[in-house]
Motif scaffolding. Structure first.
Motif, PDB file in Angstrom:
ATOM      1  N   ASP A 259       0.829  -1.213   0.000  1.00 21.15           N
ATOM      2  CA  ASP A 259       0.000   0.000   0.000  1.00 21.15           C
ATOM      3  C   ASP A 259       0.862   1.261   0.000  1.00 21.15           C
ATOM      4  OD1 ASP A 259      -2.484  -1.179  -0.157  1.00 21.15           O
ATOM      5  OD2 ASP A 259      -2.788  -1.211   2.023  1.00 21.15           O
ATOM      6  N   GLU A 260       1.943   1.253   0.768  1.00 24.17           N
ATOM      7  CA  GLU A 260       2.839   2.405   0.799  1.00 24.17           C
ATOM      8  C   GLU A 260       3.490   2.621  -0.565  1.00 24.17           C
ATOM      9  OE1 GLU A 260       5.599   1.647   3.948  1.00 24.17           O
ATOM     10  OE2 GLU A 260       4.053   1.728   5.500  1.00 24.17           O
TER      11      GLU A 260
ATOM     12  N   ALA B 223       0.959   4.071  -2.977  1.00 22.88           N
ATOM     13  CA  ALA B 223       0.796   5.513  -2.754  1.00 22.88           C
ATOM     14  C   ALA B 223       1.977   6.282  -3.326  1.00 22.88           C
ATOM     15  CB  ALA B 223       0.635   5.785  -1.266  1.00 22.88           C
ATOM     16  N   ASP B 224       3.196   5.745  -3.176  1.00 30.29           N
ATOM     17  CA  ASP B 224       4.378   6.399  -3.741  1.00 30.29           C
ATOM     18  C   ASP B 224       4.305   6.430  -5.275  1.00 30.29           C
ATOM     19  OD1 ASP B 224       5.352   6.805  -1.225  1.00 30.29           O
ATOM     20  OD2 ASP B 224       6.845   5.189  -1.302  1.00 30.29           O
ATOM     21  N   LEU B 225       3.832   5.340  -5.891  1.00 27.69           N
ATOM     22  CA  LEU B 225       3.709   5.294  -7.350  1.00 27.69           C
ATOM     23  C   LEU B 225       2.686   6.311  -7.852  1.00 27.69           C
ATOM     24  CD1 LEU B 225       3.848   1.463  -8.089  1.00 27.69           C
ATOM     25  CD2 LEU B 225       5.503   3.174  -8.822  1.00 27.69           C
ATOM     26  N   LEU B 226       1.603   6.490  -7.115  1.00 26.08           N
ATOM     27  CA  LEU B 226       0.586   7.454  -7.515  1.00 26.08           C
ATOM     28  C   LEU B 226       1.103   8.888  -7.444  1.00 26.08           C
ATOM     29  CD1 LEU B 226      -2.600   5.913  -5.871  1.00 26.08           C
ATOM     30  CD2 LEU B 226      -2.020   5.984  -8.304  1.00 26.08           C
TER      31      LEU B 226
ATOM     32  N   LYS C 135      12.025   1.104   0.360  1.00 22.89           N
ATOM     33  CA  LYS C 135      10.817   0.293   0.502  1.00 22.89           C
ATOM     34  C   LYS C 135      10.827  -0.881  -0.477  1.00 22.89           C
ATOM     35  CE  LYS C 135       7.835   3.920   2.238  1.00 22.89           C
ATOM     36  NZ  LYS C 135       6.682   4.796   1.961  1.00 22.89           N
ATOM     37  N   LEU C 136      11.356  -0.651  -1.670  1.00 21.44           N
ATOM     38  CA  LEU C 136      11.439  -1.740  -2.646  1.00 21.44           C
ATOM     39  C   LEU C 136      12.404  -2.829  -2.167  1.00 21.44           C
ATOM     40  CD1 LEU C 136      11.448   0.298  -5.983  1.00 21.44           C
ATOM     41  CD2 LEU C 136       9.598  -1.112  -5.080  1.00 21.44           C
ATOM     42  N   ASP C 137      13.533  -2.395  -1.607  1.00 27.40           N
ATOM     43  CA  ASP C 137      14.488  -3.369  -1.057  1.00 27.40           C
ATOM     44  C   ASP C 137      13.869  -4.159   0.098  1.00 27.40           C
ATOM     45  OD1 ASP C 137      16.598  -2.922  -2.790  1.00 27.40           O
ATOM     46  OD2 ASP C 137      17.450  -1.314  -1.555  1.00 27.40           O
ATOM     47  N   ALA C 138      13.132  -3.458   0.952  1.00 27.73           N
ATOM     48  CA  ALA C 138      12.475  -4.129   2.074  1.00 27.73           C
ATOM     49  C   ALA C 138      11.445  -5.133   1.565  1.00 27.73           C
ATOM     50  CB  ALA C 138      11.808  -3.105   2.983  1.00 27.73           C
ATOM     51  N   LEU C 139      10.748  -4.770   0.483  1.00 25.48           N
ATOM     52  CA  LEU C 139       9.741  -5.663  -0.073  1.00 25.48           C
ATOM     53  C   LEU C 139      10.364  -6.928  -0.655  1.00 25.48           C
ATOM     54  CD1 LEU C 139       6.721  -5.924  -0.532  1.00 25.48           C
ATOM     55  CD2 LEU C 139       7.017  -4.808  -2.729  1.00 25.48           C
TER      56      LEU C 139
END
Length: 139
Positions: A81-82, A85-88, A96-100
């Protein structure tokens, strides 16, 4: 209600002739004249019980696995979800991408093929976004 009896117990505390050895013969065990020696007892391992209890506590119960899966799934959905929101907004956080990517590696259970297919799609999209930043995490 009152209970009355005519029989009185007398001589309860007095010793009878059965308890006395009037014949002068002592009791001798059938095995021989001298008592057998008892072998020395091995020392007891007192910590064995505690170790067993601690080992049982370390084992996850049937519900504990479900709880962990639910926690991981919720944190994965929150992170998605975060990122959405960043993509929007137009900016994506590399952290966040690394954490994902790390979370996706933990979530895999290989027990539900449909869920694994969705996770594969999410991981592919995350790797594409990271590749845009010039980052290529190990598979």
């Amino acid at each position: 209600m009152r209970i009355e009896t005519n029989n009185r117990t007398s001589g309860v505390g007095k010793g009878g002739s059965a308890g006395r050895s009037g014949s002068g013969v002592d009791f001798i065990p059938a095995g021989g004249e001298a008592p057998a020696r008892v072998a020395s007892a091995a020392p007891m391992a007192g910590m064995t019980g505690i170790d067993a209890i601690l080992a049982l506590q370390a084992v996850d119960g049937p519900l504990e696995g479900k709880k962990k899966s639910l926690r991981r799934g919720r944190s994965l959905l929150d992170t998605l979800d975060e990122i959405k929101a960043d993509l929007l907004v137009g900016r994506v956080s590399v952290g966040k991408l690394d954490a994902l990517v790390g979370m996706l590696a933990e979530v895999r259970e290989r027990s539900l093929p449909d869920l694994d297919a969705v996770l594969d799609d999410i991981e592919l999209r995350v790797r594409v976004e990271l590749a845009k930043f010039g980052r290529f995490p190990a598979a």
